[in-house]
Design a protein around this motif. Structure first.
Motif, short mmCIF file in Angstrom:
data_model
loop_
_atom_site.label_atom_id
_atom_site.label_comp_id
_atom_site.label_asym_id
_atom_site.label_seq_id
_atom_site.Cartn_x
_atom_site.Cartn_y
_atom_site.Cartn_z
N ASN A 113 1.81 -2.88 -0.95
CA ASN A 113 1.83 -1.76 -1.56
C ASN A 113 2.15 -0.36 -0.52
N ARG A 114 2.23 -0.78 0.81
CA ARG A 114 2.41 0.29 1.69
C ARG A 114 3.69 -0.07 2.49
N VAL A 134 -10.47 -1.89 1.20
CA VAL A 134 -9.59 -1.83 0.28
C VAL A 134 -9.80 -0.69 -0.47
N PRO A 155 -1.30 -8.54 -1.10
CA PRO A 155 -0.89 -7.36 -2.23
C PRO A 155 -1.16 -6.07 -1.45
N ALA A 156 -2.25 -5.63 -0.73
CA ALA A 156 -2.33 -4.30 -0.31
C ALA A 156 -1.27 -3.94 0.76
N VAL A 157 -1.04 -4.86 1.54
CA VAL A 157 0.02 -4.78 2.46
C VAL A 157 1.48 -4.26 1.78
N LYS A 186 -2.81 2.06 -6.64
CA LYS A 186 -2.35 0.98 -6.14
C LYS A 186 -3.05 0.62 -4.79
N SER A 187 -3.63 -0.65 -4.82
CA SER A 187 -4.56 -1.08 -3.73
C SER A 187 -4.12 -0.99 -2.20
N VAL A 188 -4.54 -0.52 -1.40
CA VAL A 188 -4.22 -0.03 0.02
C VAL A 188 -5.45 -0.69 0.96
#
Lengths: 261, 161
Positions: free
Chosen positions: A101-102, B49, A97-99, B55-57
């Motif tokens: 988002n970028r 994180v 999910p975090a990847v 947004k989570s990054v």
């Protein structure tokens, strides 16, 4: 990392101007480039971040074509590409999910990692890669591992996907990285079926034309009976030998056809 | 050097940074917010994180300059205004959702986004969403249990293993 400056233009025109500087390089979501910079595999003087350019983030569908801005993140595509469900599902399974988002679709296509998911979708869909200067057919865009038709300073501003009648993407995940050990995207259009394979070949993403011909006459997994790819030219590493990758292409293609029904 | 201005845990901050300053370095070294951990520094483990504009990054794979004008939340911003633990943090404590605790900041930040998107996730959905967060103690069972409890679901039937 080596040292560099970062610029964050808010328009494509300003980004193109910034990329004209000596040793300038574009930065999409950075999910590949930043690790590469840490490993000192790249040494730009200026990084031109594209993440503040709102004009290349839109996603819209019209006249049977889904248009995705080059700066759209995987999370945005997963959420907003409902007009092309197989593509939305592909985006929803890239990285974590975090990847998601970028990372961006434009960044993925510009990088053309031999195990990336998006190149398979673009090639199987006969997509058009739109840049600040021209439109490039997917068949002419991918030129081999980490190599594309993009010129220095050229930015992927949009990707246009003709929406197929049926499609599915199935990948066999490398258990540690979750990158595609082999991934196959199958798309059925009124004029025929296209099959694109990522993760397998030393030349990067490619079309499996024998499978396309068989599936265009009979869009079912049984149409692939007896078809296989040679191990020659397939990547081999500690995760999978060339003959195993060749075998997986057949298995993933059959699963994708079944999933697309 | 570039000047960056952003909001971190509700406070406006402004600092000079180098182009190659990562968000992890900015938070830990410039702002002394050391709750954001650096585990792998290769965007795999998820200990770093944070939330950027909701947004989570992974803060190890984003430059500070890219957060210009952003609203940033770190683990230090997750407790309730009175200093008591948030529901998720309390659930991690109640259900022993940590062993050494190194991965915990990232687990809490990721769990917070999961519960925003999916208020009542199944065990499978939780495990899937935590794909980018690694617990090297392999304490996943109680992490999943804590997140389920934080979502208000009954976890009394989930046996410790």
């Amino acid at each position: 990392m080596y040292s560099f400056e970062i610029e964050s233009p808010v328009s494509v025109a300003d980004a193109v101007a910034a990329l004209g500087k000596e040793e300038a390089q574009a930065l999409g979501g950075g999910q590949t480039l930043i690790p590469s910079l840490k490993a000192r595999l790249a040494a730009p003087a200026v990084l031109v971040s594209l993440s503040k350019i709102d004009e290349i983030k839109g996603i819209s569908a019209a006249d049977g074509v889904l248009s995705i801005g080059g700066g759209a993140t995987h999370a945005s595509v997963a959420a907003e590409a409902g007009a092309y469900p197989a593509l939305a599902a592909l985006a929803a399974n890239i990285g974590d999910p975090a990847v998601r988002n970028r990372g961006t679709i434009g960044g993925s296509l510009a990088n053309n990692d031999p195990a990336a998911c998006y190149p398979a979708a673009a090639l199987a869909s006969g997509a058009t890669i739109v840049t600040n200067t021209r439109e490039i057919a997917a068949d002419d865009y991918f030129e081999g591992m980490f190599t594309t038709a993009l010129e220095d300073g050229e930015i992927v501003t949009e990707v246009r996907f003709p929406i197929p009648e049926k499609a599915a993407y199935v990948k066999f995940e490398q258990p540690a990285s979750r990158f595609a050990l082999v991934g196959v995207f199958v798309a059925k259009y009124p004029d025929g079926v296209r099959v694109a394979v990522t993760g397998a070949s030393e030349e990067g993403v490619f079309r499996w034309e024998e499978a396309e011909a068989a599936l265009s006459g009979n869009f079912s997994a049984s149409a692939l009976d007896g078809l296989s790819l040679p191990a020659e030219g397939m990547m081999g590493d500690l995760h999978a030998a060339p003959d195993y990758r060749a075998h997986l292409v057949g298995v993933m293609t059959r699963r994708a056809v079944t999933a697309a029904q | 050097m570039t000047k960056v201005t952003m909001t971190v845990n509700g406070k406006a901050v402004s600092k000079e940074v180098s182009g190659n300053t990562l968000m992890t370095e900015f938070l830990r070294d410039a702002l002394h917010l050391t709750g954001t951990h650096v585990g792998c520094d290769t965007s795999q483990c998820g200990a770093c994180v944070i939330h950027v504009d909701g947004k989570s990054v992974k803060a190890c794979t984003m430059f500070a300059a890219e957060a210009e004008g952003a609203e940033v939340v770190t683990i230090e911003g997750m407790a309730n205004p009175d200093g008591s633990l948030s529901v998720i943090q309390q659930a991690f404590q109640d259900h022993h959702g940590l062993q050494c605790g190194f991965c915990t900041p990232g687990m809490v930040m990721t769990a917070a986004k999961l519960l925003e998107e999916n208020p009542s996730p199944s065990e499978h959905e939780i495990r899937d969403y935590l794909e980018g967060n690694i617990c090297r103690c392999t304490g996943y069972h109680n992490i999943v249990k804590a997140i389920m409890a934080a979502s208000g679901q009954d976890v009394s039937g989930i046996a410790a293993e």
